[in-house]
Write a protein that holds these residues in place. Sequence first.
Motif, mmCIF file in Angstrom:
data_model
loop_
_atom_site.group_PDB
_atom_site.id
_atom_site.type_symbol
_atom_site.label_atom_id
_atom_site.label_comp_id
_atom_site.label_asym_id
_atom_site.label_seq_id
_atom_site.Cartn_x
_atom_site.Cartn_y
_atom_site.Cartn_z
ATOM 1 N N LEU A 1 0.871 -1.186 0.000
ATOM 2 C CA LEU A 1 0.000 0.000 0.000
ATOM 3 C C LEU A 1 0.901 1.228 0.000
ATOM 4 O O LEU A 1 1.927 1.238 0.672
ATOM 5 C CB LEU A 1 -0.892 0.007 1.245
ATOM 6 C CG LEU A 1 -1.884 -1.143 1.342
ATOM 7 C CD1 LEU A 1 -2.635 -1.075 2.652
ATOM 8 C CD2 LEU A 1 -2.857 -1.115 0.179
ATOM 9 N N PHE A 2 0.512 2.250 -0.751
ATOM 10 C CA PHE A 2 1.357 3.433 -0.853
ATOM 11 C C PHE A 2 1.298 4.209 0.460
ATOM 12 O O PHE A 2 0.245 4.726 0.829
ATOM 13 C CB PHE A 2 0.915 4.292 -2.034
ATOM 14 C CG PHE A 2 0.808 3.502 -3.317
ATOM 15 C CD1 PHE A 2 1.833 2.637 -3.707
ATOM 16 C CD2 PHE A 2 -0.311 3.600 -4.115
ATOM 17 C CE1 PHE A 2 1.738 1.904 -4.878
ATOM 18 C CE2 PHE A 2 -0.415 2.861 -5.294
ATOM 19 C CZ PHE A 2 0.613 2.006 -5.665
ATOM 20 N N PRO A 3 2.420 4.321 1.168
ATOM 21 C CA PRO A 3 2.392 4.867 2.528
ATOM 22 C C PRO A 3 1.989 6.340 2.585
ATOM 23 O O PRO A 3 1.514 6.804 3.617
ATOM 24 C CB PRO A 3 3.829 4.711 3.027
ATOM 25 C CG PRO A 3 4.555 3.945 1.990
ATOM 26 C CD PRO A 3 3.760 3.954 0.735
ATOM 27 N N HIS A 4 2.203 7.080 1.493
ATOM 28 C CA HIS A 4 1.920 8.511 1.550
ATOM 29 C C HIS A 4 0.488 8.843 1.138
ATOM 30 O O HIS A 4 0.109 10.002 1.093
ATOM 31 C CB HIS A 4 2.903 9.271 0.660
ATOM 32 C CG HIS A 4 2.880 8.830 -0.776
ATOM 33 N ND1 HIS A 4 3.174 7.550 -1.157
ATOM 34 C CD2 HIS A 4 2.592 9.501 -1.900
ATOM 35 C CE1 HIS A 4 3.060 7.458 -2.469
ATOM 36 N NE2 HIS A 4 2.716 8.616 -2.948
ATOM 37 N N MET A 5 -0.279 7.806 0.804
ATOM 38 C CA MET A 5 -1.675 8.063 0.425
ATOM 39 C C MET A 5 -2.593 7.440 1.465
ATOM 40 O O MET A 5 -2.265 6.414 2.046
ATOM 41 C CB MET A 5 -1.980 7.387 -0.917
ATOM 42 C CG MET A 5 -1.170 7.887 -2.079
ATOM 43 S SD MET A 5 -1.708 7.019 -3.568
ATOM 44 C CE MET A 5 -0.474 7.577 -4.715
ATOM 45 N N TYR B 1 -6.353 4.501 -6.679
ATOM 46 C CA TYR B 1 -5.187 4.683 -7.556
ATOM 47 C C TYR B 1 -5.378 4.141 -8.978
ATOM 48 O O TYR B 1 -5.132 4.865 -9.944
ATOM 49 C CB TYR B 1 -3.934 4.082 -6.901
ATOM 50 C CG TYR B 1 -2.673 4.385 -7.672
ATOM 51 C CD1 TYR B 1 -2.001 5.592 -7.485
ATOM 52 C CD2 TYR B 1 -2.170 3.499 -8.616
ATOM 53 C CE1 TYR B 1 -0.855 5.892 -8.196
ATOM 54 C CE2 TYR B 1 -1.028 3.794 -9.339
ATOM 55 C CZ TYR B 1 -0.374 4.988 -9.124
ATOM 56 O OH TYR B 1 0.747 5.291 -9.838
ATOM 57 N N ASN C 1 -0.280 3.034 7.637
ATOM 58 C CA ASN C 1 0.357 2.627 8.896
ATOM 59 C C ASN C 1 -0.516 2.894 10.115
ATOM 60 O O ASN C 1 -0.112 2.656 11.236
ATOM 61 C CB ASN C 1 1.745 3.278 9.046
ATOM 62 C CG ASN C 1 1.668 4.776 9.208
ATOM 63 O OD1 ASN C 1 0.583 5.352 9.184
ATOM 64 N ND2 ASN C 1 2.814 5.410 9.386
ATOM 65 N N TYR D 1 6.430 -1.273 -4.211
ATOM 66 C CA TYR D 1 5.570 -0.103 -4.401
ATOM 67 C C TYR D 1 5.426 0.236 -5.878
ATOM 68 O O TYR D 1 4.328 0.467 -6.373
ATOM 69 C CB TYR D 1 6.135 1.108 -3.663
ATOM 70 C CG TYR D 1 6.037 0.998 -2.165
ATOM 71 C CD1 TYR D 1 4.854 0.592 -1.556
ATOM 72 C CD2 TYR D 1 7.119 1.309 -1.361
ATOM 73 C CE1 TYR D 1 4.762 0.497 -0.183
ATOM 74 C CE2 TYR D 1 7.033 1.211 0.021
ATOM 75 C CZ TYR D 1 5.855 0.808 0.599
ATOM 76 O OH TYR D 1 5.765 0.718 1.951
ATOM 77 N N ALA E 1 3.474 -2.490 -7.625
ATOM 78 C CA ALA E 1 2.041 -2.351 -7.352
ATOM 79 C C ALA E 1 1.456 -1.247 -8.230
ATOM 80 O O ALA E 1 0.377 -1.403 -8.797
ATOM 81 C CB ALA E 1 1.811 -2.033 -5.880
ATOM 82 N N ALA F 1 -1.170 -1.754 -11.252
ATOM 83 C CA ALA F 1 -2.438 -1.021 -11.132
ATOM 84 C C ALA F 1 -2.699 -0.120 -12.330
ATOM 85 O O ALA F 1 -3.738 0.520 -12.393
ATOM 86 C CB ALA F 1 -2.442 -0.200 -9.846
ATOM 87 N N ARG G 1 4.715 9.458 -9.042
ATOM 88 C CA ARG G 1 3.593 9.446 -8.111
ATOM 89 C C ARG G 1 3.886 8.686 -6.828
ATOM 90 O O ARG G 1 3.274 8.932 -5.795
ATOM 91 C CB ARG G 1 2.366 8.803 -8.769
ATOM 92 C CG ARG G 1 1.764 9.683 -9.809
ATOM 93 C CD ARG G 1 0.453 9.083 -10.240
ATOM 94 N NE ARG G 1 -0.269 9.991 -11.088
ATOM 95 C CZ ARG G 1 -1.582 10.188 -10.984
ATOM 96 N NH1 ARG G 1 -2.279 9.528 -10.094
ATOM 97 N NH2 ARG G 1 -2.177 11.018 -11.785
ATOM 98 N N ILE G 2 4.797 7.714 -6.899
ATOM 99 C CA ILE G 2 5.042 6.875 -5.721
ATOM 100 C C ILE G 2 6.441 7.108 -5.146
ATOM 101 O O ILE G 2 6.584 7.495 -3.991
ATOM 102 C CB ILE G 2 4.873 5.367 -6.073
ATOM 103 C CG1 ILE G 2 3.543 5.131 -6.780
ATOM 104 C CG2 ILE G 2 5.022 4.515 -4.825
ATOM 105 C CD1 ILE G 2 2.313 5.433 -5.981
ATOM 106 N N PRO H 1 7.346 11.071 -4.063
ATOM 107 C CA PRO H 1 6.763 11.522 -2.789
ATOM 108 C C PRO H 1 7.368 10.790 -1.588
ATOM 109 O O PRO H 1 7.523 11.375 -0.528
ATOM 110 C CB PRO H 1 5.278 11.181 -2.930
ATOM 111 C CG PRO H 1 5.036 11.076 -4.381
ATOM 112 C CD PRO H 1 6.311 10.625 -5.006
ATOM 113 N N LEU H 2 7.704 9.511 -1.775
ATOM 114 C CA LEU H 2 8.237 8.743 -0.651
ATOM 115 C C LEU H 2 9.658 9.159 -0.293
ATOM 116 O O LEU H 2 10.105 8.955 0.825
ATOM 117 C CB LEU H 2 8.204 7.245 -0.956
ATOM 118 C CG LEU H 2 6.829 6.587 -0.979
ATOM 119 C CD1 LEU H 2 6.939 5.109 -1.295
ATOM 120 C CD2 LEU H 2 6.146 6.776 0.360
ATOM 121 N N LYS I 1 6.186 4.519 13.358
ATOM 122 C CA LYS I 1 4.853 4.160 13.806
ATOM 123 C C LYS I 1 4.689 4.486 15.283
ATOM 124 O O LYS I 1 5.643 4.444 16.035
ATOM 125 C CB LYS I 1 4.690 2.652 13.613
ATOM 126 C CG LYS I 1 3.422 2.283 12.870
ATOM 127 C CD LYS I 1 3.392 0.779 12.784
ATOM 128 C CE LYS I 1 2.161 0.283 12.075
ATOM 129 N NZ LYS I 1 2.154 -1.156 12.013
#
Lengths: 364, 276
Positions: free
Chosen positions: A86-90, A98, A132, B168, B171, B175, B185-186, B189-190, B275
């Motif tokens: 899963l994209f952590p920033h979304m 998506y 998370n 990531y 995926a 998708a 997009r992924i 940003p990360l 976390k």
Amino acid sequence: MHDVAFEKVTKKFGKVVAVNNISFQVNKGELFTLLGPSGCGKTTTLRLIAGLEIPQSGNIYIKGKNVEKLLPKDRNIGMVFQNYALFPHMNVFDNIAYPLKIRKQPQKEIIHKVTEIAKNLQTEELLSRKPNQISGGQQQRVALGRAMVQEPNVFLFDEPLSNLDAKLRTEARSFLKHIQKEMKTTAIYVTHDQKEAMAISDRIAILDKGVIMQIGTPKEVYKNPENVFVAGFIGDPPMNLLDCSIKYNQNKTVLDFLQFKLDISPIRDLVREKVNNEEVIVFGIRPEDITVEYKDISPNSIKGEVFVVERLGPETIIHVKIGDLILIVRDFSEPNINMGDTIWLKIDLNSVHIYKKEDGKIII
Amino acid sequence: MMFKQRTNLWNNFWIYLILFTLFLFFVLPMIWLVVAPFSSKASLAVKITLPSLNNFRELFKNKIAMLAFKNSFIISFSSTVIVAITSMLAAYALSRTNFKWRSTLLYALLLFSTVVTGIAAMVPLFVLNLRLGLIDSYLSVIFVFIGGFLPVSIFIIKDFFDAIPKDYEEAAIVAGSTPSQGFFRIILPLSQQGMVVIALYIFMNTWGSFLMPFILLRSVNKYPVSVAIYTFFTQEGLPLLGLLSAYSLLYSLPVIVLYIIINRKFGFGFHGGLKG
């Protein structure tokens, strides 16, 4: 027409052959499982379907269309990864949305579809949270939602339950199967857990070292394993597999295990043509096809000593020592036995499997 | 027992003394930097007098000093932007593909870059720019900065990308993304924090760099602030402390402001990503 078909597909990584000349077809709406130990090529097979790997040779078809030259984005596939990815920033909404956003669907439709799916997966109240901030089981559902939202040609599941704890896993398993049957979307499921495969699949393909060992329904692969590998892989506890040699006497046919002998005269006609006298073979018997007796009452029973007793509630697993061989027996009668007891084992000759020693192929 | 306590006290006294000396050593220049620009008769001592803005007034009248800020911005900003973008793309390629000699290439780049920006490369770089006809142009300084910082930032950003699981992107690709959509997009940003840190690092370093612009630029009106600061000397070689300190304060402001903004927005602490 099959939804997914492999035709003599081979994939190598350098010198390592991950998938070796495999062919299979997956029917429409079927939940088809690729099962095997780690490194057997099952995940590579899945990635070939997704387009994340390109095969060296062979053809792959999705809905009758040859897809090897298509990019993953043009294959319309819904995939759930082992770690969900899963994209952590979304947030959850954007994760599920998506595939639609990337396809530039109208905003209204995206909102409609995502909320509908979230409702279906019981994750509505999580839509604004980040990955998370939700539990492993919820993450798994969100990953499933992201795979479902674009109404894919086929679902690909790469060990989707292996990161969940045991209790949640059974729950998620039945939920997954229910969703798949409800959507009537063909699914290919990868796992190394034979119990999970048996529980969830319509058909199972068992792989070893990049080769398909057997394809069949859970019942078929359990009842009639076509080779020693499948026989030993399917079933918990696994099938008892012992080496022995066959001896055709005047009026008796006997399997010689060195520690004991077993008279198989009643089924001798099944083997006579196929096995030579004195030939070494692999003898297989499922734990539930052996009966425990407390006295030497039946002819042709085997005397042994109780080595370990595991009481699992409805069933009891008994490890019985005969010389230095161990036979595992599954008993449903809550037997009153203890370690060190002497018992006699009666083998159901109709349930015996016999395999060739050299290539492990089935004889009976 | 008594004896032991006394030794502790004695030890601590020395430790405090050393620490205090060090503290003064580092803090006095800072205090001077804040105090001196506002004093009418600045000297090297930290003396608090009636604050005046005379130094600044005179400074703002100095065309070269003001032009130098523009020059510094042109040089630092373009170096930073170009290095950030190119190193980001290069680092992604180096992170996600594997080929023979990849790590050798990376270490060779890193090694040479530390040499290239150093004094050792001063003469060759001057000759190179001379032959290219770039002496006394912004481009010469910008090129040298790009060459100098690119390997280090590729190396650091690659580490950031390496830490992002490939799943990531996969995926995203499955998708329906193209690989470049997956990146923008992924992955981007990360790795945002890393990119910002790198950009700030390059900006601060180019902003503060003296040697390269000093060697490569001839005309006074092209000097960046770091070089222009040296125009505040009398003909006898004595520093005009009032102007110098005021200019230094202005010079350090952009970096401080940038640091504060970025710290507010992204945070350099480790508490953000964890976390719980």
